[in-house]
Design an enzyme around this catalytic site. Structure first.
Site, short mmCIF file in Angstrom:
data_model
loop_
_atom_site.label_atom_id
_atom_site.label_comp_id
_atom_site.label_asym_id
_atom_site.label_seq_id
_atom_site.Cartn_x
_atom_site.Cartn_y
_atom_site.Cartn_z
N ARG A 80 13.83 -1.95 10.33
CA ARG A 80 14.20 -0.87 11.24
C ARG A 80 14.63 -1.38 12.62
NH1 ARG A 80 10.34 0.77 7.85
NH2 ARG A 80 10.64 2.80 6.85
N HIS A 105 17.69 -0.61 7.37
CA HIS A 105 18.41 -1.37 6.35
C HIS A 105 19.93 -1.25 6.44
CE1 HIS A 105 14.64 -2.46 4.75
NE2 HIS A 105 14.46 -1.52 3.86
N HIS A 179 15.68 -6.62 -1.66
CA HIS A 179 14.68 -5.56 -1.75
C HIS A 179 14.21 -5.35 -3.20
CE1 HIS A 179 12.62 -1.98 -0.39
NE2 HIS A 179 13.04 -2.22 0.84
N GLU A 318 10.09 -9.17 1.17
CA GLU A 318 11.41 -9.25 1.78
C GLU A 318 11.38 -10.30 2.87
OE1 GLU A 318 12.34 -5.08 3.00
OE2 GLU A 318 10.62 -4.64 1.74
C1 BGC Z 1 10.43 -0.82 4.37
C2 BGC Z 1 9.79 0.49 4.00
C3 BGC Z 1 10.86 1.38 3.48
C4 BGC Z 1 11.50 0.74 2.31
C5 BGC Z 1 12.64 1.57 1.82
C6 BGC Z 1 11.06 -1.40 3.15
O1 BGC Z 1 11.72 -2.57 3.47
O2 BGC Z 1 9.54 -1.71 4.94
O3 BGC Z 1 9.17 1.08 5.11
O4 BGC Z 1 10.38 2.63 3.16
O5 BGC Z 1 12.01 -0.50 2.66
O6 BGC Z 1 12.57 1.69 0.50
#
Ligand code: BGC
Length: 353
Positions: A80, A105, A179, A318
């Site tokens: 974020r 993201h 992810h 990640e």
């Molecule tokens: C984040 C989560 C988020 C997710 C999205 C992760 O990388 O840390 O907070 O909800 O991605 O699917």
């Protein structure tokens, strides 16, 4: 070893393919060119029986619509950015807000939602998939044309490596990751709490309610975030500990003890007793977002074979820079200068015990 390419659908008039790369042990990885997402990862258990250890969907539509970034490559800036705002060399940038008040993201259409160009080859002891995408100057309001080249490799020793390379023509910011959601017992096996994890991380980053770092880097000592001795993920899963209460579980940046380190030793080792599967994570990155799948509850988008989503049924590791780095002077650098070459590698290596 062999590589198979099949069509996986079409998005906005663009063909999406799925590449399946198989090595001699029978282990294989399937990757779609939409988001460069890992769709399937078959790995042997201690009896040599294969199971699919990652979540994903059977259809392209779910990849385009669902939240959750299943298996995908993430960027330009993973994690974020507070209020989607940052200043670079005195200039203010406002990104698209797609997560509460913040940008997550890569914004509205990040790299996870682009169709990448692909080329696959068997090369030495590895099956190799090269993916390319050029993000135009100003895309998602980030400065600079960013040329990306990501290489997935599946090697004969059952290791999946991802190498990220990027170059820009104007100073910009990046934080590239993947992810993939893992469950070493097989993605359709329920909760991950019995997985045992060791991690070479001595601090983590607490967040506010919007999951934006407060700026604090907190020692893991005496907290549920201490994995320096292997323990079950479920052992200290404690929603009364404030950082976990806020996030609904583990969803935090963990900082490796030595931030810069060559690939000699794993940073993380996860094992699952019933299958005997072990996954070691090697990385050149300084940190990892350990996410225990706290939002895996979308009934509308079941996983492969119709298996329903479920909270904490899979975890992500990640590897990355610190989140929201650009807004915190005490955090790792995430800037990339014009002409500078960015490269990072993460390896997920599988074995059994
Ligand atoms: C984040 C989560 C988020 C997710 C999205 C992760 O990388 O840390 O907070 O909800 O991605 O699917």
């Amino acid at each position: 070893m062999n590589i198979e390419k099949r069509p996986f659908g079409e998005v906005c008039g663009k063909q999406v393919d799925i590449y399946t790369m198989t090595v001699d042990s029978g282990a294989s990885v399937s990757i779609i060119t939409f988001g460069g997402a890992v769709n399937k990862l078959l790995m042997p258990d201690r009896e040599g029986k294969l199971a699919d250890v990652v979540c994903g969907y059977d259809d392209l539509k779910s990849y385009t619509e669902a939240a959750g970034y299943q298996g995908a490559l993430i960027g330009r800036v993973g994690n974020r950015i507070g209020k989607g705002r940052f200043t670079l060399d005195g200039k203010q940038y406002q990104l698209y807000i797609n997560n509460g008040e913040n940008s997550l993201h890569g914004g509205k259409v990040g790299f996870s939602h682009k169709v990448w160009d692909a080329e696959a080859n068997v090369c030495g002891d590895a099956c190799v998939l090269d993916l390319y995408y050029t993000s135009p100057d100003g895309e998602e309001n980030y400065p600079g044309t960013l040329k990306l080249h990501v290489t997935y490799k599946l090697t004969q020793d059952n290791a999946l490596s991802i190498t990220y390379r990027a170059e820009t023509d104007k100073k910009t910011i990046i934080n590239l990751t993947n992810h993939t959601y893992f469950n070493l017992a097989g993605f359709a096996s329920g909760k991950i709490f019995d997985h045992e994890m060791w991690m070479d991380a001595d601090s983590f980053i607490p967040t506010d309610k919007g999951l934006i770092p407060t700026g604090e880097i907190r020692a893991v000592d005496g907290t549920p975030f201490d994995f320096r001795e292997a323990k079950k993920i479920g052992r200290d899963f404690d929603l009364s500990y404030e950082p976990m209460a806020i996030a609904g579980g583990y969803d935090h940046c963990m900082n490796f003890v030595k931030r810069e380190q060559p690939m000699g030793a794993p940073r993380i080792v996860v094992s699952e007793q019933s299958s005997g599967r072990v996954m070691e994570v090697y990385t050149t990155e300084p940190c990892v977002q350990f996410y225990s799948g706290n939002f895996l509850n979308s009934a509308q988008y079941p996983f492969k074979g119709g298996y329903p989503q479920g909270l904490q049924n899979a975890f992500c590791l990640e590897t990355q820079r610190m989140p929201d780095s650009i807004n915190h002077e005490n955090f790792t650098d995430c800037t990339l200068d014009a002409g500078e070459k960015f490269e990072s590698t993460t390896i997920y290596k599988f074995s059994v015990k």
